[in-house]
Scaffold this active site. Structure first.
Site, PDB file in Angstrom:
ATOM      1  N   HIS A 138     -15.828 -17.278 -21.907  1.00  0.00           N
ATOM      2  CA  HIS A 138     -14.379 -17.295 -22.156  1.00  0.00           C
ATOM      3  C   HIS A 138     -13.646 -16.442 -21.221  1.00  0.00           C
ATOM      4  O   HIS A 138     -12.251 -16.321 -21.046  1.00  0.00           O
ATOM      5  CB  HIS A 138     -13.600 -16.939 -23.479  1.00  0.00           C
ATOM      6  CG  HIS A 138     -14.331 -17.925 -24.482  1.00  0.00           C
ATOM      7  ND1 HIS A 138     -13.998 -19.357 -24.863  1.00  0.00           N
ATOM      8  CD2 HIS A 138     -15.170 -17.617 -25.500  1.00  0.00           C
ATOM      9  CE1 HIS A 138     -14.591 -19.817 -25.650  1.00  0.00           C
ATOM     10  NE2 HIS A 138     -15.464 -18.715 -25.950  1.00  0.00           N
TER      11      HIS A 138
ATOM     12  N   LYS B 168     -19.379 -29.912 -23.473  1.00  0.00           N
ATOM     13  CA  LYS B 168     -18.721 -29.147 -24.413  1.00  0.00           C
ATOM     14  C   LYS B 168     -17.293 -29.813 -24.672  1.00  0.00           C
ATOM     15  O   LYS B 168     -16.775 -30.144 -23.603  1.00  0.00           O
ATOM     16  CB  LYS B 168     -18.388 -27.732 -24.232  1.00  0.00           C
ATOM     17  CG  LYS B 168     -17.992 -26.882 -25.214  1.00  0.00           C
ATOM     18  CD  LYS B 168     -18.010 -25.154 -25.010  1.00  0.00           C
ATOM     19  CE  LYS B 168     -17.498 -24.493 -26.228  1.00  0.00           C
ATOM     20  NZ  LYS B 168     -17.459 -23.225 -26.043  1.00  0.00           N
TER      21      LYS B 168
ATOM     22  N   HIS C 283     -16.039 -13.077 -29.499  1.00  0.00           N
ATOM     23  CA  HIS C 283     -15.822 -14.274 -30.041  1.00  0.00           C
ATOM     24  C   HIS C 283     -14.252 -14.689 -30.130  1.00  0.00           C
ATOM     25  O   HIS C 283     -13.454 -14.013 -30.326  1.00  0.00           O
ATOM     26  CB  HIS C 283     -16.160 -14.535 -31.518  1.00  0.00           C
ATOM     27  CG  HIS C 283     -15.768 -15.882 -32.352  1.00  0.00           C
ATOM     28  ND1 HIS C 283     -16.496 -17.126 -31.862  1.00  0.00           N
ATOM     29  CD2 HIS C 283     -14.775 -16.255 -33.030  1.00  0.00           C
ATOM     30  CE1 HIS C 283     -15.807 -18.159 -32.412  1.00  0.00           C
ATOM     31  NE2 HIS C 283     -14.844 -17.726 -33.360  1.00  0.00           N
TER      32      HIS C 283
END
Length: 150
Positions: free
Chosen positions: A40, A67, A142
């Site tokens: 990310h 993805k 995350h």
């Protein structure tokens, strides 16, 4: 003197045992942080168009299979990490996550459909959005979602 040396030896043994027990959790946190950064984070994107998404998704090995959706956060890492603290973030969803106080420049990469096998084709959507992240030991691990900057 022998009792003193036994006492130091016992303390040393507990110290080493403590390091052995603590180090796996620190390593795991660092691995999760590295995984977050790989998936990310891109500090200085070159372009933010469809070709950018196709290139970076392939480079980051997020195309085996393709993805469906991924977000890349741009800017400096200390600003992202700061969301884990009270200066740049606030609790979100009963404290499970942290939401940034300020929007970040992001690029969303969405799979255009078709085959889930490479070569993967992506559509890029650049913008500014608040980030919602999970943190462990003060480190981002995350990306839960992003929300529109109003």
């Amino acid at each position: 003197m022998v009792m003193f040396l036994k006492g130091i030896g016992l303390l040393l043994l507990f110290f080493i045992l403590g390091l052995w027990l603590v180090s796996p959790s620190l390593t795991q946190g660092n691995n999760r942080e590295r995984n977050f950064l790989t998936r990310h984070y891109d500090s200085k994107p070159k372009g933010r168009d469809d070709k950018y998404c196709e290139r970076i998704m392939r480079q980051r090995q997020l195309t085996q299979p393709c993805k469906d959706f991924n977000t890349f956060i741009h800017g400096d890492y200390p600003s992202i990490k700061a969301v884990c603290g009270d200066r740049a973030g606030k609790p979100y969803e009963e404290g499970r996550f942290r939401k940034s106080n300020s929007p970040f420049q992001v690029t969303n990469c969405e799979h255009r459909g078709g085959s889930t096998r490479p070569p993967c084709k992506y559509r890029a959507t650049p913008g500014f959005r608040y980030i919602v992240i999970a943190c462990e030991h003060g480190l981002p691990v995350h990306l839960e979602k992003t929300t529109i900057a109003k």
